[in-house]
Design a protein around this motif. Structure first.
Motif, PDB file in Angstrom:
ATOM      1  N   GLY A  34       0.779  -1.235   0.000  1.00 27.73           N
ATOM      2  CA  GLY A  34       0.000   0.000   0.000  1.00 27.73           C
ATOM      3  C   GLY A  34       0.806   1.276   0.000  1.00 27.73           C
ATOM      4  N   PRO A  70      -2.568   1.709  -8.428  1.00 25.64           N
ATOM      5  CA  PRO A  70      -2.495   2.783  -7.425  1.00 25.64           C
ATOM      6  C   PRO A  70      -2.088   4.110  -8.059  1.00 25.64           C
ATOM      7  N   ASP A  98      -0.938  -6.504  -6.489  1.00 28.76           N
ATOM      8  CA  ASP A  98      -0.663  -5.803  -5.227  1.00 28.76           C
ATOM      9  C   ASP A  98       0.642  -5.016  -5.306  1.00 28.76           C
TER      10      ASP A  98
END
Ligand code: COI
Length: 354
Positions: A43, A107, A156
């Protein structure tokens, strides 16, 4: 911009500047000494570094290769006469990069990483910014998915990179383009407005077929009726009809070009009427035939302003006005050029001096 980021810098031991011929710079083939890389994991973006340009190690299972999560951008750095280096409208490319990222379930990249990455790279590779007229350092941001996993899902992990390549214009002559009515580039609800790898991949076969017929580029039409002109894939399209600048409006199937936007603003500023709307193939062909269409050009970062000389449609080739007689596109191209090289005042605040 916020605080200064921690970017690890590893310099090359052997510059390639001395063995690079700056008079021979085909688009996208010669890379500067360094690149910028950041990695996304758990993240967050980490491991920001400037390092020598070169191969990177990766698994053959990375999801970008299998499922196409890959996006990119294109912008240019120009050398002013006093030696300063200026990047043209990078915040527009930053915004579009993140729009592409959202559509591709990737992202966002924070603005400070994007901008400070460019600044760090240009600082170290400053000498790679050419000084010849018409030349610049093309900056290619790219992000791709790096999960080594074959299940179909958003990755991810990602890598963001900035590559730079000194270059002249992408096209060196007026284009002979074909209006494509069989294959399509994009459809409503799809990813046409995103600068994602697959949009370019799907254009390659139709492009190769058109090249066999002697065309330099395609003009894509809408996927439903093939009656409306969209864009050229490597650039947006702009026409002059009845003295007005006419360009297909930006929609989900058309890339929101930075050069297109810049030209619209410059034209309006020069008192030229601009129409952003659906543009039919019929009006373009009729305009060539009845003389109401006096100018046509491709507009893009790589393409800059490239005249369209001939248009092929349904087996017939139409010759447009002689590019050397086109005052509107030539005038806009000159103003744009002069702003980019710092030769006239930058009234719009487009130049970012690095
Ligand atoms: C650009 O103009 O920067 C582009 O991305 C077009 C490119 C595909 C050559």
């Amino acid at each position: 911009m916020n605080e200064t980021l921690d970017i690890t810098v590893t310099k090359t031991e052997q510059t390639r500047l001395t063995v690079t011929d700056f008079s021979q710079l085909p688009f996208g083939k010669v890379f500067s000494d360094h690149m910028f890389i950041a990695e996304y994991e758990n993240g967050e973006w980490t491991n920001l570094q400037v390092l020598p340009y070169g191969p990177i190690l990766m698994s053959p299972a990375i999801s970008a290769l299998h499922y196409g999560q890959a996006i990119f951008e294109g912008m240019k750095a120009y050398r002013f006469a006093d030696g300063k280096v200026s990047v043209f409208r990078p915040e527009k490319n930053f915004e579009r990069f993140n729009k592409s990222a959202t559509r591709m379930a990737m992202p966002s990249i924070p603005q400070d990483i994007f901008m400070q990455g460019i600044a760090a790279l240009i600082e170290i590779d400053n000498k790679w910014v050419p000084s010849q007229d018409g030349y610049s350092l093309y900056i290619r941001p790219v992000m791709f998915a790096t999960d080594p996993y074959l299940g179909v899902k958003a990755s991810d992990k990602y890598t963001f990179a900035l590559l730079t390549t000194p270059t002249g214009p992408y096209y060196s002559k007026a284009l002979k383009v074909k209006i494509e009515t069989e294959f399509t580039r994009a459809d409503e609800g799809g990813v046409g407005y995103a600068k994602t790898a697959g949009n370019y991949a799907r254009s390659l076969y139709p492009f190769a077929e058109a090249q066999k017929e002697g065309f330099d580029q395609l003009i894509w039409t809408d996927a439903v009726s093939h009656e409306y002109i969209e864009e050229a894939g490597t650039a947006n399209l702009i026409f002059v009809i009845d003295g007005k600048l006419v360009t297909p409006s930006v929609r989900s199937t058309v890339l929101d070009g930075v050069t297109r936007d810049t030209i619209i603003k410059l034209a309006k500023n020069a008192g030229i009427e601009v129409e952003e709307r659906r543009v039919s193939v019929k009006e373009v062909i009729e305009g060539i035939e009845n003389g109401r269409l006096t100018d046509a050009f491709a507009a893009g970062t790589a393409a800059t302003v490239t005249p369209i000389g001939e248009i092929g449609y349904e087996g017939k080739v139409y010759t447009l006005t002689d590019p050397s007689t086109r005052t509107i596109s030539a005038g806009i191209a000159k103003t744009l050029n002069d702003i980019r090289y710092g030769l006239i005042p930058d009234e719009f605040g487009w130049n970012w001096i690095v």
